[in-house]
Design a protein around this motif. Structure first.
Motif, mmCIF file in Angstrom:
data_model
loop_
_atom_site.group_PDB
_atom_site.id
_atom_site.type_symbol
_atom_site.label_atom_id
_atom_site.label_comp_id
_atom_site.label_asym_id
_atom_site.label_seq_id
_atom_site.Cartn_x
_atom_site.Cartn_y
_atom_site.Cartn_z
ATOM 1 N N MET A 67 0.859 -1.182 0.000
ATOM 2 C CA MET A 67 0.000 0.000 0.000
ATOM 3 C C MET A 67 0.894 1.231 0.000
ATOM 4 S SD MET A 67 -3.152 1.469 2.386
ATOM 5 C CE MET A 67 -3.353 -0.044 3.190
ATOM 6 N N VAL A 68 0.493 2.207 -0.805
ATOM 7 C CA VAL A 68 1.260 3.442 -0.929
ATOM 8 C C VAL A 68 0.329 4.635 -0.777
ATOM 9 C CG1 VAL A 68 1.093 3.397 -3.453
ATOM 10 C CG2 VAL A 68 2.874 4.768 -2.385
ATOM 11 N N PHE A 69 0.831 5.657 -0.102
ATOM 12 C CA PHE A 69 0.145 6.936 -0.023
ATOM 13 C C PHE A 69 0.969 7.922 -0.838
ATOM 14 C CE2 PHE A 69 -1.504 4.762 3.656
ATOM 15 C CZ PHE A 69 -2.836 5.120 3.650
ATOM 16 N N MET A 70 0.333 8.553 -1.802
ATOM 17 C CA MET A 70 1.006 9.510 -2.675
ATOM 18 C C MET A 70 0.517 10.910 -2.330
ATOM 19 S SD MET A 70 0.496 7.325 -6.177
ATOM 20 C CE MET A 70 1.387 8.455 -7.246
ATOM 21 N N GLU A 71 1.447 11.779 -2.018
ATOM 22 C CA GLU A 71 1.135 13.177 -1.730
ATOM 23 C C GLU A 71 1.355 13.965 -3.011
ATOM 24 O OE1 GLU A 71 3.749 14.233 1.451
ATOM 25 O OE2 GLU A 71 2.746 12.904 2.868
ATOM 26 N N ILE A 72 0.313 14.603 -3.498
ATOM 27 C CA ILE A 72 0.343 15.296 -4.776
ATOM 28 C C ILE A 72 0.271 16.796 -4.539
ATOM 29 C CG2 ILE A 72 -0.823 15.584 -7.015
ATOM 30 C CD1 ILE A 72 0.208 12.713 -6.526
ATOM 31 N N ARG A 73 1.183 17.508 -5.193
ATOM 32 C CA ARG A 73 1.144 18.970 -5.203
ATOM 33 C C ARG A 73 1.083 19.421 -6.649
ATOM 34 N NH1 ARG A 73 4.085 17.361 -1.015
ATOM 35 N NH2 ARG A 73 3.604 18.231 1.024
ATOM 36 N N THR A 74 0.297 20.447 -6.896
ATOM 37 C CA THR A 74 0.141 20.954 -8.252
ATOM 38 C C THR A 74 0.312 22.463 -8.267
ATOM 39 O OG1 THR A 74 -1.331 21.085 -10.152
ATOM 40 C CG2 THR A 74 -2.368 21.094 -7.985
ATOM 41 N N PRO A 93 -6.109 1.623 -12.561
ATOM 42 C CA PRO A 93 -6.251 0.509 -11.621
ATOM 43 C C PRO A 93 -5.208 0.630 -10.502
ATOM 44 C CG PRO A 93 -6.187 -0.279 -13.878
ATOM 45 C CD PRO A 93 -5.796 1.173 -13.912
ATOM 46 N N GLY A 94 -5.591 0.276 -9.334
ATOM 47 C CA GLY A 94 -4.681 0.352 -8.197
ATOM 48 C C GLY A 94 -4.935 1.552 -7.317
ATOM 49 N N ILE A 95 -5.467 2.635 -7.890
ATOM 50 C CA ILE A 95 -5.801 3.800 -7.070
ATOM 51 C C ILE A 95 -7.127 3.517 -6.382
ATOM 52 C CG2 ILE A 95 -6.453 6.236 -7.090
ATOM 53 C CD1 ILE A 95 -4.420 6.708 -9.275
ATOM 54 N N LEU A 96 -7.086 3.472 -5.053
ATOM 55 C CA LEU A 96 -8.262 3.125 -4.259
ATOM 56 C C LEU A 96 -9.029 4.347 -3.773
ATOM 57 C CD1 LEU A 96 -6.675 0.327 -2.052
ATOM 58 C CD2 LEU A 96 -7.880 0.077 -4.228
ATOM 59 N N SER A 97 -8.293 5.393 -3.371
ATOM 60 C CA SER A 97 -8.920 6.584 -2.805
ATOM 61 C C SER A 97 -8.145 7.812 -3.244
ATOM 62 C CB SER A 97 -8.904 6.543 -1.270
ATOM 63 O OG SER A 97 -9.478 5.368 -0.770
ATOM 64 N N VAL A 98 -8.876 8.899 -3.451
ATOM 65 C CA VAL A 98 -8.262 10.180 -3.782
ATOM 66 C C VAL A 98 -8.976 11.248 -2.965
ATOM 67 C CG1 VAL A 98 -7.722 11.847 -5.598
ATOM 68 C CG2 VAL A 98 -7.794 9.403 -6.138
ATOM 69 N N TYR A 99 -8.187 12.080 -2.289
ATOM 70 C CA TYR A 99 -8.751 13.113 -1.433
ATOM 71 C C TYR A 99 -8.132 14.461 -1.792
ATOM 72 C CZ TYR A 99 -9.565 8.883 1.286
ATOM 73 O OH TYR A 99 -9.925 7.623 1.680
ATOM 74 N N ARG A 100 -8.964 15.498 -1.920
ATOM 75 C CA ARG A 100 -8.463 16.867 -2.064
ATOM 76 C C ARG A 100 -8.284 17.408 -0.652
ATOM 77 N NH1 ARG A 100 -10.912 22.035 -3.312
ATOM 78 N NH2 ARG A 100 -12.918 20.999 -3.343
ATOM 79 N N TYR A 107 -3.465 16.958 -2.880
ATOM 80 C CA TYR A 107 -4.224 15.709 -2.982
ATOM 81 C C TYR A 107 -3.473 14.598 -2.280
ATOM 82 C CZ TYR A 107 -6.934 18.077 -6.571
ATOM 83 O OH TYR A 107 -7.740 18.964 -7.237
ATOM 84 N N LEU A 108 -4.226 13.653 -1.755
ATOM 85 C CA LEU A 108 -3.654 12.449 -1.163
ATOM 86 C C LEU A 108 -4.287 11.259 -1.873
ATOM 87 C CD1 LEU A 108 -1.847 11.200 1.064
ATOM 88 C CD2 LEU A 108 -3.886 11.147 2.518
ATOM 89 N N ILE A 109 -3.445 10.366 -2.357
ATOM 90 C CA ILE A 109 -3.908 9.163 -3.055
ATOM 91 C C ILE A 109 -3.495 7.951 -2.230
ATOM 92 C CG2 ILE A 109 -3.560 7.696 -5.088
ATOM 93 C CD1 ILE A 109 -3.110 10.248 -6.717
#
Length: 152
Positions: A67-74, A93-100, A107-109
């Motif tokens: 399991m991986v948590f990806m921190e996204i900045r744009t 596929p593989g992305i379970l949750s996405v949060y703004r 964003y957190l994936i």
């Protein structure tokens, strides 16, 4: 749903633990007849309180042990970028949750992959579909608690 009482809460607690339970068993556990229980479950479904029923699968048993948590900045917050990002994350596929998010993080994936190569493939798919300023990843070493049950 306009009214949500203690019986509804009991029904939801039971269904969160085992959605495959029979109506007879559910009725016994919440002290309702089978028909009364069925009517309440149906009302909870129609009101959108119960969104669906699923089987919970052991990720390691199907080869998705990481399991991986990806921190996204744009740098972009315009509606076109958001639509592109939303569409991309919905289809990978593989992305379970996405949060703004609020704060420094945009964003957190939460994703499940087989291994680091699987993560790299997911990462490559994401950045090929949408421009991202920065991605940081954290990998789960141990799952201490992972629940789908809401505290009712």
């Amino acid at each position: 749903m306009e009214t949500f009482d203690t019986i509804d809460a009991k029904i939801l607690r039971e269904l969160q633990q085992d959605a495959s339970i029979s109506l007879d068993q559910l009725g016994e556990r919440v002290a309702l007849s089978r028909n009364a229980c069925w009517r309440r479950v149906r009302a909870l479904e129609e009101a959108g309180v119960i969104k669906g029923r699923v089987a919970l699968i052991d990720p390691a048993a199907v080869g998705l042990g990481l399991m991986v948590f990806m921190e996204i900045r744009t740098h972009s917050h315009d509606p076109d970028w958001q639509r592109t990002f939303n569409r991309a994350t919905q289809t990978i596929p593989g992305i379970l949750s996405v949060y703004r998010m609020t704060g420094d993080l945009d964003y957190l994936i939460r994703a499940r992959v087989a291994d680091m190569a699987g993560y790299d493939a997911l990462y490559q798919q994401l950045i090929a579909q949408v421009p991202i300023a920065d991605v940081a990843a954290s990998f789960v070493m141990e799952e201490i608690k992972d629940s789908t049950a809401l505290p009712l």
